[in-house]
Design a protein around this motif. Structure first.
Motif, PDB file in Angstrom:
ATOM      1  N   GLU A  98       0.810  -1.206   0.000  1.00 13.22           N
ATOM      2  CA  GLU A  98       0.000   0.000   0.000  1.00 13.22           C
ATOM      3  C   GLU A  98       0.853   1.271   0.000  1.00 13.22           C
ATOM      4  O   GLU A  98       1.993   1.268   0.483  1.00 13.22           O
ATOM      5  CB  GLU A  98      -0.935   0.025   1.213  1.00 13.22           C
ATOM      6  CG  GLU A  98      -1.978  -1.070   1.232  1.00 13.22           C
ATOM      7  CD  GLU A  98      -1.434  -2.421   1.680  1.00 13.22           C
ATOM      8  OE1 GLU A  98      -0.274  -2.463   2.189  1.00 13.22           O
ATOM      9  OE2 GLU A  98      -2.136  -3.429   1.513  1.00 13.22           O
ATOM     10  N   CYS A  99       0.293   2.333  -0.507  1.00 21.40           N
ATOM     11  CA  CYS A  99       0.977   3.627  -0.446  1.00 21.40           C
ATOM     12  C   CYS A  99       1.228   3.981   1.015  1.00 21.40           C
ATOM     13  O   CYS A  99       0.425   3.643   1.898  1.00 21.40           O
ATOM     14  CB  CYS A  99       0.157   4.714  -1.129  1.00 21.40           C
ATOM     15  SG  CYS A  99      -1.461   5.046  -0.402  1.00 21.40           S
ATOM     16  N   ASN A 100       2.337   4.635   1.286  1.00 23.16           N
ATOM     17  CA  ASN A 100       2.693   4.967   2.670  1.00 23.16           C
ATOM     18  C   ASN A 100       2.791   6.468   2.905  1.00 23.16           C
ATOM     19  O   ASN A 100       3.171   6.889   3.987  1.00 23.16           O
ATOM     20  CB  ASN A 100       4.018   4.305   3.056  1.00 23.16           C
ATOM     21  CG  ASN A 100       5.211   4.921   2.327  1.00 23.16           C
ATOM     22  OD1 ASN A 100       5.053   5.531   1.263  1.00 23.16           O
ATOM     23  ND2 ASN A 100       6.396   4.769   2.898  1.00 23.16           N
TER      24      ASN A 100
ATOM     25  N   ARG B 231      -7.219   7.866   6.725  1.00 19.59           N
ATOM     26  CA  ARG B 231      -8.413   7.218   6.215  1.00 19.59           C
ATOM     27  C   ARG B 231      -8.052   6.002   5.347  1.00 19.59           C
ATOM     28  O   ARG B 231      -8.602   4.914   5.536  1.00 19.59           O
ATOM     29  CB  ARG B 231      -9.224   8.208   5.378  1.00 19.59           C
ATOM     30  CG  ARG B 231      -9.845   9.353   6.142  1.00 19.59           C
ATOM     31  CD  ARG B 231     -11.153   8.999   6.786  1.00 19.59           C
ATOM     32  NE  ARG B 231     -12.199   8.675   5.835  1.00 19.59           N
ATOM     33  CZ  ARG B 231     -13.439   8.345   6.196  1.00 19.59           C
ATOM     34  NH1 ARG B 231     -13.759   8.275   7.476  1.00 19.59           N
ATOM     35  NH2 ARG B 231     -14.349   8.075   5.280  1.00 19.59           N
ATOM     36  N   MET B 232      -7.142   6.198   4.413  1.00 25.15           N
ATOM     37  CA  MET B 232      -6.809   5.108   3.503  1.00 25.15           C
ATOM     38  C   MET B 232      -6.056   3.983   4.197  1.00 25.15           C
ATOM     39  O   MET B 232      -6.184   2.823   3.801  1.00 25.15           O
ATOM     40  CB  MET B 232      -6.013   5.640   2.316  1.00 25.15           C
ATOM     41  CG  MET B 232      -6.820   6.547   1.406  1.00 25.15           C
ATOM     42  SD  MET B 232      -6.142   6.674  -0.267  1.00 25.15           S
ATOM     43  CE  MET B 232      -4.514   7.250   0.072  1.00 25.15           C
ATOM     44  N   SER B 233      -5.284   4.304   5.225  1.00 31.71           N
ATOM     45  CA  SER B 233      -4.576   3.260   5.971  1.00 31.71           C
ATOM     46  C   SER B 233      -5.558   2.311   6.644  1.00 31.71           C
ATOM     47  O   SER B 233      -5.248   1.143   6.898  1.00 31.71           O
ATOM     48  CB  SER B 233      -3.656   3.895   7.021  1.00 31.71           C
ATOM     49  OG  SER B 233      -2.636   4.652   6.399  1.00 31.71           O
ATOM     50  N   ALA B 234      -6.765   2.830   6.933  1.00 39.50           N
ATOM     51  CA  ALA B 234      -7.827   2.005   7.512  1.00 39.50           C
ATOM     52  C   ALA B 234      -8.808   1.526   6.447  1.00 39.50           C
ATOM     53  O   ALA B 234      -9.851   0.968   6.769  1.00 39.50           O
ATOM     54  CB  ALA B 234      -8.574   2.810   8.581  1.00 39.50           C
ATOM     55  N   GLU B 235      -8.448   1.728   5.176  1.00 38.77           N
ATOM     56  CA  GLU B 235      -9.281   1.416   4.016  1.00 38.77           C
ATOM     57  C   GLU B 235     -10.676   2.021   4.150  1.00 38.77           C
ATOM     58  O   GLU B 235     -11.695   1.358   3.940  1.00 38.77           O
ATOM     59  CB  GLU B 235      -9.362  -0.091   3.762  1.00 38.77           C
ATOM     60  CG  GLU B 235      -9.679  -0.409   2.313  1.00 38.77           C
ATOM     61  CD  GLU B 235      -9.526  -1.862   1.932  1.00 38.77           C
ATOM     62  OE1 GLU B 235     -10.540  -2.599   2.021  1.00 38.77           O
ATOM     63  OE2 GLU B 235      -8.414  -2.259   1.532  1.00 38.77           O
ATOM     64  N   LYS B 236     -10.700   3.304   4.482  1.00 41.64           N
ATOM     65  CA  LYS B 236     -11.925   4.098   4.463  1.00 41.64           C
ATOM     66  C   LYS B 236     -11.821   5.088   3.313  1.00 41.64           C
ATOM     67  O   LYS B 236     -10.739   5.513   2.949  1.00 41.64           O
ATOM     68  CB  LYS B 236     -12.108   4.841   5.788  1.00 41.64           C
ATOM     69  CG  LYS B 236     -12.288   3.917   6.983  1.00 41.64           C
ATOM     70  CD  LYS B 236     -12.456   4.719   8.261  1.00 41.64           C
ATOM     71  CE  LYS B 236     -12.650   3.800   9.466  1.00 41.64           C
ATOM     72  NZ  LYS B 236     -12.795   4.581  10.725  1.00 41.64           N
TER      73      LYS B 236
END
Length: 322
Positions: A50-52, A88-93
């Motif tokens: 995933e992007c970091n 948000r994206m780290s939690a797949e929201k």
């Protein structure tokens, strides 16, 4: 030693040094965007798919912007907005990009290789009858400074060059003078319109709170809108899919799933680095990339559903997962 021999030796060493690529194979760097030095970053044992990092998150105005349900917490600066998006994206929201031109720029802890097939994926929540396509751009870290400040290359899709496809299209958005008001806009074609308010999203402003200017302009590639009112009375709007090549799009080709995703779950569209094109629309050869940008591609509204706004849940190197 013969002077001609010395000169020939120096030239050979210089050519080898400037032609080394990531696989240790001698190539001609002139074929690769004119870069003269390799800044390829190989994967390590700790690398993540995933992007970091989120370098920029600049949405257009929209119904999900500044809304508590979307996780906004009073972000006041561009860096705070980027941190919000990464969390948000780290939690797949989902992160909403708002109306036309809204975008997000991400990076990874490694370079993503061009294998010739699908190289990375972007999760959206498209489903049958609800596609909100985003154009995808890629960049290679040509100068090696770790920042997305080199050349962006659009990934072609099914609409590239088709009727209604416009590159370098711009929209300027204007801050509303009072709460609970629509956001007016004017585009590079001289047309005017607004991001309308919708009953289900009642926050005071759809204009991003951290943008201090009273207007801002977003530019990118616009696709021809396909949305229509199936009911004829404004009660049932349909946002049809595009064949392939866009994020948050219910494609039968690049989603690689067989169901209609009626639950609006986070599902990926897959992308090929080999689809990159330059500013003139010509294919560009990139052996790897380091940054990805996703940008809302439509400037249209679907009645009570509001503006068509691309949503992004995650962006990842799919060859590390699938």
């Amino acid at each position: 030693m013969n002077k001609k021999f010395i000169l020939l030796y120096v030239l050979m060493v210089a050519m080898m040094a400037s032609s080394y690529n990531k696989d240790g194979v001698i190539t001609d760097d002139s074929e690769q965007n004119g870069t003269t030095e390799s800044h390829y970053r190989p994967k390590s044992k700790s690398s993540k798919a995933e992007c970091n990092r989120v370098f920029e998150y600049t949405p257009a105005p929209g119904q999900f912007i500044n809304e508590d349900k979307s996780g906004f917490a009073g972000e006041k600066t561009a860096s705070e907005a980027a941190a919000y998006a990464l969390k948000r994206m780290s939690a797949e929201k989902y992160v909403s990009l708002g109306g036309f031109g809204g975008y997000i720029v991400v990076g990874f802890d490694h370079s993503i290789d061009n294998y010739g097939g699908y190289d990375f994926a972007i999760k959206g929540n498209s489903f049958d009858g609800s596609s909100e396509p985003g154009v995808v751009w890629v960049m290679q870290d040509e100068n090696g400074n770790g920042k997305p400040d080199d050349s962006w290359y659009e990934l072609k899709g099914c609409e590239t060059g088709a009727e209604g496809y416009i590159r370098n299209y711009s929209v300027t958005y204007f801050r509303p003078e009072e709460a609970d008001a629509p956001v007016k806009w004017e585009d590079s074609l001289g047309e005017k319109g607004e991001i309308s308010r919708v009953p289900s999203h009642k926050q005071d402003y759809y204009y991003p709170a951290w943008i201090k200017e009273d207007s801002y302009t977003l530019s990118g590639t616009r696709l021809k809108a396909r949305n229509y009112d199936k009911s004829g009375n404004g009660t049932m709007w349909v946002n049809p899919p595009y064949e392939w090549g866009y994020a948050d799009n219910a494609s039968d080709i690049d989603r690689l799933i067989e169901d209609d995703n009626t639950a609006a779950a986070a599902v990926p569209n897959h992308f090929r680095i080999s689809d990159a094109i330059d500013s003139k629309g010509k294919a560009i050869k990139l052996e790897w990339i380091d940054f990805v940008k996703v940008q809302t591609a439509l400037n249209t509204q679907s009645g009570w559903l509001g503006e068509n706004s691309t949503e992004v849940f995650s962006i990842y190197d799919c060859n590390m997962i699938e």
